[in-house]
Design a protein around this motif. Structure first.
Motif, mmCIF file in Angstrom:
data_model
loop_
_atom_site.group_PDB
_atom_site.id
_atom_site.type_symbol
_atom_site.label_atom_id
_atom_site.label_comp_id
_atom_site.label_asym_id
_atom_site.label_seq_id
_atom_site.Cartn_x
_atom_site.Cartn_y
_atom_site.Cartn_z
ATOM 1 N N ALA A 38 16.063 -14.925 -15.058
ATOM 2 C CA ALA A 38 15.380 -16.224 -15.005
ATOM 3 C C ALA A 38 14.152 -16.190 -14.092
ATOM 4 O O ALA A 38 13.258 -17.019 -14.218
ATOM 5 N N ASP A 39 14.103 -15.229 -13.167
ATOM 6 C CA ASP A 39 12.945 -15.099 -12.277
ATOM 7 C C ASP A 39 11.822 -14.273 -12.900
ATOM 8 O O ASP A 39 10.705 -14.261 -12.386
ATOM 9 N N ARG A 40 12.119 -13.590 -13.980
ATOM 10 C CA ARG A 40 11.107 -12.746 -14.623
ATOM 11 C C ARG A 40 10.144 -13.607 -15.433
ATOM 12 O O ARG A 40 10.507 -14.664 -15.931
ATOM 13 N N GLY A 41 8.896 -13.155 -15.506
ATOM 14 C CA GLY A 41 7.891 -13.905 -16.251
ATOM 15 C C GLY A 41 7.333 -15.100 -15.502
ATOM 16 O O GLY A 41 6.629 -15.920 -16.074
ATOM 17 N N ARG A 42 7.629 -15.202 -14.215
ATOM 18 C CA ARG A 42 7.165 -16.327 -13.400
ATOM 19 C C ARG A 42 6.059 -15.921 -12.430
ATOM 20 O O ARG A 42 5.696 -16.675 -11.543
ATOM 21 N N GLY A 43 5.548 -14.708 -12.560
ATOM 22 C CA GLY A 43 4.466 -14.256 -11.697
ATOM 23 C C GLY A 43 4.896 -13.801 -10.319
ATOM 24 O O GLY A 43 4.071 -13.767 -9.401
ATOM 25 N N LEU A 44 6.151 -13.427 -10.139
ATOM 26 C CA LEU A 44 6.644 -12.997 -8.832
ATOM 27 C C LEU A 44 6.471 -11.497 -8.600
ATOM 28 O O LEU A 44 6.198 -11.064 -7.479
ATOM 29 N N ALA A 45 6.635 -10.694 -9.637
ATOM 30 C CA ALA A 45 6.643 -9.242 -9.463
ATOM 31 C C ALA A 45 5.258 -8.668 -9.181
ATOM 32 O O ALA A 45 5.113 -7.802 -8.319
ATOM 33 N N ALA A 46 4.233 -9.115 -9.896
ATOM 34 C CA ALA A 46 2.901 -8.507 -9.733
ATOM 35 C C ALA A 46 2.383 -8.600 -8.299
ATOM 36 O O ALA A 46 1.957 -7.588 -7.734
ATOM 37 N N PRO A 47 2.408 -9.763 -7.652
ATOM 38 C CA PRO A 47 1.915 -9.786 -6.269
ATOM 39 C C PRO A 47 2.776 -8.946 -5.325
ATOM 40 O O PRO A 47 2.276 -8.384 -4.361
ATOM 41 N N ALA A 48 4.072 -8.846 -5.610
ATOM 42 C CA ALA A 48 4.951 -8.022 -4.775
ATOM 43 C C ALA A 48 4.604 -6.547 -4.929
ATOM 44 O O ALA A 48 4.497 -5.816 -3.936
ATOM 45 N N VAL A 49 4.428 -6.091 -6.160
ATOM 46 C CA VAL A 49 4.085 -4.689 -6.402
ATOM 47 C C VAL A 49 2.737 -4.368 -5.782
ATOM 48 O O VAL A 49 2.559 -3.332 -5.136
ATOM 49 N N ARG A 50 1.770 -5.243 -5.950
ATOM 50 C CA ARG A 50 0.436 -5.011 -5.380
ATOM 51 C C ARG A 50 0.498 -4.958 -3.859
ATOM 52 O O ARG A 50 -0.077 -4.074 -3.227
ATOM 53 N N ALA A 51 1.203 -5.900 -3.234
ATOM 54 C CA ALA A 51 1.335 -5.915 -1.772
ATOM 55 C C ALA A 51 2.057 -4.661 -1.278
ATOM 56 O O ALA A 51 1.672 -4.074 -0.256
ATOM 57 N N PHE A 52 3.083 -4.235 -1.998
ATOM 58 C CA PHE A 52 3.838 -3.045 -1.620
ATOM 59 C C PHE A 52 2.953 -1.800 -1.722
ATOM 60 O O PHE A 52 2.924 -0.970 -0.810
ATOM 61 N N SER A 53 2.224 -1.678 -2.805
ATOM 62 C CA SER A 53 1.310 -0.552 -2.988
ATOM 63 C C SER A 53 0.270 -0.523 -1.871
ATOM 64 O O SER A 53 0.020 0.524 -1.261
ATOM 65 N N ASP A 54 -0.328 -1.671 -1.580
ATOM 66 C CA ASP A 54 -1.323 -1.757 -0.510
ATOM 67 C C ASP A 54 -0.712 -1.372 0.842
ATOM 68 O O ASP A 54 -1.326 -0.643 1.629
ATOM 69 N N LEU A 55 0.494 -1.857 1.115
ATOM 70 C CA LEU A 55 1.179 -1.550 2.368
ATOM 71 C C LEU A 55 1.380 -0.047 2.529
ATOM 72 O O LEU A 55 1.110 0.519 3.592
ATOM 73 N N LEU A 56 1.846 0.612 1.481
ATOM 74 C CA LEU A 56 2.090 2.054 1.569
ATOM 75 C C LEU A 56 0.795 2.818 1.835
ATOM 76 O O LEU A 56 0.769 3.731 2.660
ATOM 77 N N PHE A 57 -0.278 2.468 1.148
ATOM 78 C CA PHE A 57 -1.552 3.139 1.417
ATOM 79 C C PHE A 57 -2.020 2.860 2.850
ATOM 80 O O PHE A 57 -2.502 3.761 3.532
ATOM 81 N N ALA A 58 -1.884 1.641 3.307
ATOM 82 C CA ALA A 58 -2.348 1.279 4.652
ATOM 83 C C ALA A 58 -1.541 1.988 5.743
ATOM 84 O O ALA A 58 -2.100 2.436 6.740
ATOM 85 N N GLU A 59 -0.226 2.091 5.554
ATOM 86 C CA GLU A 59 0.643 2.680 6.582
ATOM 87 C C GLU A 59 0.693 4.193 6.556
ATOM 88 O O GLU A 59 1.117 4.812 7.523
ATOM 89 N N ARG A 60 0.313 4.805 5.441
ATOM 90 C CA ARG A 60 0.496 6.249 5.272
ATOM 91 C C ARG A 60 -0.818 6.916 4.878
ATOM 92 O O ARG A 60 -1.107 7.086 3.697
ATOM 93 N N PRO A 61 -1.616 7.323 5.866
ATOM 94 C CA PRO A 61 -2.924 7.894 5.569
ATOM 95 C C PRO A 61 -2.871 9.170 4.739
ATOM 96 O O PRO A 61 -3.855 9.527 4.084
ATOM 97 N N GLY A 62 -1.758 9.879 4.738
ATOM 98 C CA GLY A 62 -1.623 11.106 3.945
ATOM 99 C C GLY A 62 -1.146 10.859 2.523
ATOM 100 O O GLY A 62 -0.938 11.802 1.765
ATOM 101 N N LEU A 63 -0.984 9.615 2.138
ATOM 102 C CA LEU A 63 -0.543 9.262 0.785
ATOM 103 C C LEU A 63 -1.766 9.153 -0.117
ATOM 104 O O LEU A 63 -2.650 8.345 0.136
#
Length: 174
Positions: free
Chosen positions: A84-109
């Protein structure tokens, strides 16, 4: 929507979803969950998970793990637990924020990748909205048992991320 580290209070809920915290182990046994949480908090140099929270409740997780020994990056995964939570626009901002976080925290990534079963149109459209680029098709590489499904492979590189962070519509800014 926010992402945050997994908390001890999350363990009972995530135990209902076998691969929500680890792609290599089902993590449904409460004792194993508690032991792993105590040892790592589900966050190490090689693998980790965060909670996706919306309206004050845990709705899913994002995880990362080493893609392969010869790849300079991680594979990412994500799941919203309740359909019921799918298709409500919750996953895309989470995935984008997670991806950004990993790049920001891990310079060797240098690379993040997603393997998405080709039939999962919603998931590959989400990848594209999050800045991932389709690289190709991996035949018979899907999840589960029996004849594995074909998967699309998507990537987002440090160069992509840096460009996105430093430009808007092709105009550099600081």
């Amino acid at each position: 929507m926010t992402i945050r580290r997994i908390a001890a209070a999350d363990l009972a809920q995530v135990a209902r979803y076998p691969f929500t915290l680890s792609i290599t182990e089902p993590m449904t046994d409460p004792a194993r969950l508690a032991e792993t949480f105590a040892a790592t908090g589900f966050w190490t140099d090689e693998a980790g998970a965060v909670a996706i929270e919306a309206q004050g409740r845990l709705v899913g997780t994002c995880q990362f793990y080493r893609a392969a020994p010869c790849i300079h990056g991680f594979e990412l995964g994500y799941i919203l637990h309740d359909p019921a939570d799918r298709g409500r626009g919750l996953a895309a901002p989470a995935v984008r924020a997670f991806s950004d976080l990993l790049f920001a925290e891990r310079p060797g990534l240098y690379r993040q990748q997603l393997m998405i079963e080709a039939w999962n149109t919603a998931s590959w459209k989400l990848a594209e909205r999050c800045g991932f680029t389709r690289e190709g098709l991996l035949r018979s590489s899907g999840f589960g048992t029996g004849d594995p499904a074909d998967c699309l492979i998507y990537s987002r590189t440090r160069k992509d991320w840096h460009e996105e962070m430093t430009t808007t519509m092709g105009v550099a800014f600081d």
